[in-house]
Write a protein that holds these residues in place. Structure first.
Motif, PDB file in Angstrom:
ATOM      1  N   ARG A  35       0.793  -1.241   0.000  1.00 15.99           N
ATOM      2  CA  ARG A  35       0.000   0.000   0.000  1.00 15.99           C
ATOM      3  C   ARG A  35       0.819   1.282   0.000  1.00 15.99           C
ATOM      4  O   ARG A  35       0.267   2.361   0.072  1.00 15.99           O
ATOM      5  N   ALA A  36       2.141   1.184  -0.069  1.00 13.37           N
ATOM      6  CA  ALA A  36       2.951   2.402  -0.158  1.00 13.37           C
ATOM      7  C   ALA A  36       2.923   2.965  -1.579  1.00 13.37           C
ATOM      8  O   ALA A  36       3.063   4.165  -1.779  1.00 13.37           O
TER       9      ALA A  36
ATOM     10  N   LYS B 118       0.451   3.301  -3.719  1.00  8.25           N
ATOM     11  CA  LYS B 118      -0.678   4.186  -4.050  1.00  8.25           C
ATOM     12  C   LYS B 118      -0.378   5.629  -3.687  1.00  8.25           C
ATOM     13  O   LYS B 118      -0.665   6.543  -4.468  1.00  8.25           O
ATOM     14  N   LEU B 119       0.185   5.839  -2.518  1.00 14.31           N
ATOM     15  CA  LEU B 119       0.529   7.191  -2.091  1.00 14.31           C
ATOM     16  C   LEU B 119       1.579   7.808  -3.010  1.00 14.31           C
ATOM     17  O   LEU B 119       1.427   8.938  -3.474  1.00 14.31           O
TER      18      LEU B 119
ATOM     19  N   THR C 282       0.092   8.607  -6.474  1.00 10.52           N
ATOM     20  CA  THR C 282      -0.738   9.809  -6.517  1.00 10.52           C
ATOM     21  C   THR C 282       0.120  11.071  -6.502  1.00 10.52           C
ATOM     22  O   THR C 282      -0.207  12.047  -7.177  1.00 10.52           O
ATOM     23  N   LEU C 283       1.228  11.052  -5.764  1.00 12.73           N
ATOM     24  CA  LEU C 283       2.141  12.207  -5.788  1.00 12.73           C
ATOM     25  C   LEU C 283       2.745  12.394  -7.175  1.00 12.73           C
ATOM     26  O   LEU C 283       2.838  13.515  -7.688  1.00 12.73           O
TER      27      LEU C 283
END
Length: 166
Positions: A146-147, A149-150, A153-154
Motif C-alpha cells: 500500500r505504499a 498508491k501514495l 498519486t504524488l
C-alpha cells in the motif's frame, strides 16, 4: 456484473487529436467516439474505485498516450519491413525512421518523467506505461504493501502540473 457497475466502468469518450479524454467529450464537438473500459489498465482500475482523481487519471492517460505514440514499448511481433541495406563494407545501416509525432511524444514523455522526479518516475512508469499491477510494482521496487498508491498519486499530481491538466 450489475448494470450500475457497468456504467461506472464503461464510458463514452470523444477522440480528439488522438487523445481520448473526458474533457473533450464534455465541451467539444464529437468527431469520433469510442466506448472505453476504464478498468482495463491498473490506473483505470484505481480510478474506477475512487483511489485516484479525475485529474490524476487524465494526466496518467496523457503520459501513456505519449509512451505509446513514441513507440517506446518493446516490439512483440515480427517486423515485416524490408531488410536494411548496407551502406558500406561494415554491415547493415540501421537508421531509425521516426516521424515528427513520435519525436514530439518522446520529448513530452521524457520531460513529464523528469518533472515527476527520479524517486517517483519508477512507480509511474511501472503502473501507467508498463501496465504492472500495484502489488507487482511495490514488490519489484521493494516497497511495503500500500505504499505505492501514495507515491503514485504524488507522481500523478506532478505530471498533471506538467501537462497542465485542470
Amino acid at each position: 456484473m450489475a448494470k450500475g457497475r457497468d456504467n461506472r466502468l464503461l464510458s463514452e469518450r470523444a477522440i480528439e487529436r488522438g487523445i481520448a479524454s473526458a474533457e473533450a467529450s464534455a465541451g467539444m464537438r464529437l468527431v469520433r467516439s469510442v466506448t472505453v473500459n476504464i478498468a482495463e489498465s491498473p490506473l483505470g482500475w484505481l480510478f474506477a474505485r475512487g483511489l485516484v482523481t479525475q485529474r490524476q487519471f487524465d494526466a496518467g492517460e496523457r503520459l501513456r498516450f505519449d509512451w505509446e505514440r513514441a513507440q517506446l514499448a518493446p516490439r512483440v511481433t515480427m517486423t515485416w519491413d524490408a531488410a536494411p541495406v548496407a551502406r558500406g563494407r561494415g554491415g547493415s545501416g540501421i537508421d531509425l525512421d521516426l516521424n515528427g509525432a513520435q519525436i514530439d511524444a518522446k520529448r513530452r514523455f521524457d520531460a513529464a518523467i523528469s518533472s515527476a522526479g527520479s524517486g517517483l518516475a519508477d512507480i509511474l512508469w511501472r503502473v501507467v506505461c508498463a501496465g504492472e499491477g500495484m502489488r507487482d510494482a511495490e514488490t519489484a521496487l521493494g516497497w511495503p504493501a500500500r505504499a505505492g498508491k501514495l507515491v503514485l498519486t504524488l507522481a500523478l499530481d506532478r505530471i498533471a502540473d506538467f501537462y497542465r491538466v485542470p
